[in-house]
Design an enzyme around this catalytic site. Structure first.
Site, short mmCIF file in Angstrom:
data_model
loop_
_atom_site.label_atom_id
_atom_site.label_comp_id
_atom_site.label_asym_id
_atom_site.label_seq_id
_atom_site.Cartn_x
_atom_site.Cartn_y
_atom_site.Cartn_z
N GLU A 156 -7.68 -3.79 17.34
CA GLU A 156 -8.77 -4.66 17.80
C GLU A 156 -9.58 -5.30 16.69
OE1 GLU A 156 -8.06 -1.67 19.05
OE2 GLU A 156 -7.26 -2.28 21.00
N GLU B 284 0.30 -1.14 31.66
CA GLU B 284 1.06 -1.03 30.41
C GLU B 284 2.39 -1.79 30.48
OE1 GLU B 284 -0.18 0.13 27.78
OE2 GLU B 284 -1.63 1.68 28.26
N ASP C 238 -12.57 -3.45 29.04
CA ASP C 238 -12.22 -4.43 28.00
C ASP C 238 -11.43 -5.68 28.41
OD1 ASP C 238 -10.03 -2.71 28.37
OD2 ASP C 238 -9.92 -2.01 26.31
N THR D 152 -3.11 -9.52 25.98
CA THR D 152 -3.90 -8.46 25.35
C THR D 152 -3.06 -7.57 24.44
OG1 THR D 152 -5.66 -6.84 25.76
CG2 THR D 152 -3.69 -6.71 27.16
N ARG E 48 2.88 -4.95 27.89
CA ARG E 48 3.86 -4.74 26.81
C ARG E 48 5.20 -5.38 27.14
NH1 ARG E 48 2.09 0.62 23.77
NH2 ARG E 48 0.13 0.92 24.82
C1 DMJ Z 1 -3.01 -2.23 23.53
O1 DMJ Z 1 -2.05 -1.79 24.42
C2 DMJ Z 1 -3.77 -3.42 24.09
O2 DMJ Z 1 -4.41 -4.10 23.06
C3 DMJ Z 1 -4.78 -3.00 25.13
O3 DMJ Z 1 -5.56 -4.10 25.55
C4 DMJ Z 1 -5.69 -1.93 24.57
N1 DMJ Z 1 -4.95 -0.83 24.03
C5 DMJ Z 1 -3.87 -1.10 23.11
C6 DMJ Z 1 -4.28 -1.26 21.67
O4 DMJ Z 1 -5.34 -0.53 21.26
#
Ligand code: DMJ
Length: 441
Positions: free
Chosen positions: A339, A75, A205, A423, A79
């Site tokens: 997503e 995370e 994922d 992501t 982020r």
């Molecule tokens: C985000 O922090 C990112 O997209 C991660 O890859 C998956 N979870 C959340 C959004 O759903």
């Protein structure tokens, strides 16, 4: 974006996230101002300069990483590190790069393991690393730092960041299954997966996403070809073997897999896949590219239906599939996830088909109707009753609102031949790589 941001500024400034119902802030990520950092590039892209400057000022003067806090490596990387690097790439402001470097240095001890596969928690003050929940690190937690750490090495000319994260992929390559589907529990002692679920939803994922995007980030050169090869294996031999279609309406969906058994369930999180397939499709030979793009379009229709089939027209978290009954809602909450709009963004950019904008607009309208309060945006406990929760997730500003905005902007805003999104939807500049793992460049 202005409403989400202003509400955060008013009630939760400096906290990680806003709680719109109680009109206060909450530190969900150790007090790193997650919403400020996650929102920086969105504010910049939208031309919200005053807000961007206030956010920049907060990062320069108040963002403090010296916290006795066991941070999630995943995370914090996607982020905070991703947000800082993107703000740097967009604005050219070196302060962001300095902050990013300091943070990455604090995260690095997580990779000091016998295999070089990282642990998933590190204390930002002491550098003590461990694995939360037992001995394994989850696949997405070892395979979703590549873009950020490679970008940092490219921008600082210090190869150590790239080496750490690329070594992880090289380790996984050694035991890579023939179908490229990696079980989600990875042992950092041995560097090998242990029997566990296979999924393109939560836990798996973004590992698959980063195989493709590390190749895009390096400008698709020989030096990064091994990423593409691994990704193609996972897609052509792996993902395609997980696809089933519902009856009677023939919606394509992605199963999970346990041992040799396919499980008829799909997370909304897996709805990033259509976008990933669209982004990766031009790298295939024409006939294969067409097949992959067409699968992406089918899956996007399914994901859009996850939204359309509920009373609020917002998607739940997980769905099931039963013969004769098409799709059923398993887990009813919605936490403002991005997503599906992410995939609609890629499909719109790649195909130019306006249908994807119409889908996105309808999703946006549903958020406006059911998630918007006077004090910010909240998720829903239940997408059929409309009962609301009390959290404005930082990724709503980083991802959901950014992809929606870009869906209605010209393709010249963050063009996909110059930028790659991490992501968390933080765009990083594509920089051509001429040398592979363990070398600079
Ligand atoms: C985000 O922090 C990112 O997209 C991660 O890859 C998956 N979870 C959340 C959004 O759903």
């Amino acid at each position: 974006m202005l409403h989400a941001w202003s509400s955060y500024e008013k009630f939760a400034w400096g906290f990680d996230e806003l709680q719109p119902q109680t009109k206060d802030g909450v530190d969900t990520f150790g007090g790193l101002g997650a919403t400020v950092v996650d929102a920086l590039d969105t504010l910049f892209i939208m031309g919200l300069n005053e807000q961007f400057q206030r956010a920049r000022q907060w990062v320069a003067t108040s963002l403090d990483f010296n916290k006795d806090y066991d941070a999630s490596v995943f995370e914090t990387t996607i982020r905070i590190l991703g947000g800082l690097l993107s703000a740097h790439d967009l604005s050219g402001d070196k302060m962001f790069l300095e902050k990013a470097t300091e943070l990455a240095d604090r995260l690095l001890p997580a990779w000091n393991t016998p295999s070089g596969i990282n642990l998933n928690r590190v204390n930002l003050a002491t550098g003590q690393a461990h694995n939360a929940n037992g001995k394994y690190t989850v696949l997405a937690e070892v395979g979703t730092e590549q873009l950020e750490f490679i970008a940092l090495s490219q921008r600082t000319n210090d190869t150590k960041y790239q080496q750490k994260v690329e070594n992880v992929i090289k380790k996984l390559q050694k035991s890579f299954p023939v179908d490229g589907l990696v079980p989600i529990n990875i042992d950092p002692k041995t560097g090998r997966p242990s029997p566990s679920i296979i999924t393109f939803g939560g836990g798996g994922d973004s590992f698959y996403e980063y195989l493709l995007k590390a190749w895009v980030q390096g400008n698709k050169t020989e030096a990064v070809n091994f990423y593409r090869e691994m990704w193609e294996t996972s897609i052509v031999k792996g993902l395609q073997s997980l696809i089933r279609r519902t009856t009677p309406s023939s919606y394509a969906y992605i199963c999970e897999k346990d041992g040799n058994t396919l499980i008829d369930t799909m997370d909304e999180l897996a709805c990033f896949v259509p976008g990933m397939l669209a982004l990766g499709s031009p790298g295939f030979a024409p006939r294969q590219a067409k097949r992959i793009l067409s699968l992406a379009e089918e899956l996007a229709r399914t994901c859009y239906n996850f939204y359309q089939m509920t009373k609020t027209k917002l998607a739940g978290e997980n769905y099931g599939f039963n013969p004769g009954k098409d799709i059923s809602l398993n887990t009813p909450y919605n936490i403002l996830r991005p997503e599906t709009v992410e995939s609609l963004f890629y499909l719109w950019r790649l195909t130019g088909n306006n249908t994807y904008r119409e889908f996105a607009w309808n999703i946006f309208q549903a958020f406006e109707k059911h998630s918007k309060l006077k004090t910010g945006y909240v998720g829903l406990e239940d997408v059929n009753t409309g009962e609301q929760d009390n959290l404005q997730q930082s990724f709503f500003l980083a991802e959901t609102l950014k992809y929606l905005y870009l869906l209605f902007s010209p393709p010249s805003v963050i063009p996909l031949d110059q930028w790659v999104f991490n992501t968390e939807a933080h765009p990083l500049k594509i920089v051509t790589r001429t040398t592979g793992p363990n070398n600079s460049g």
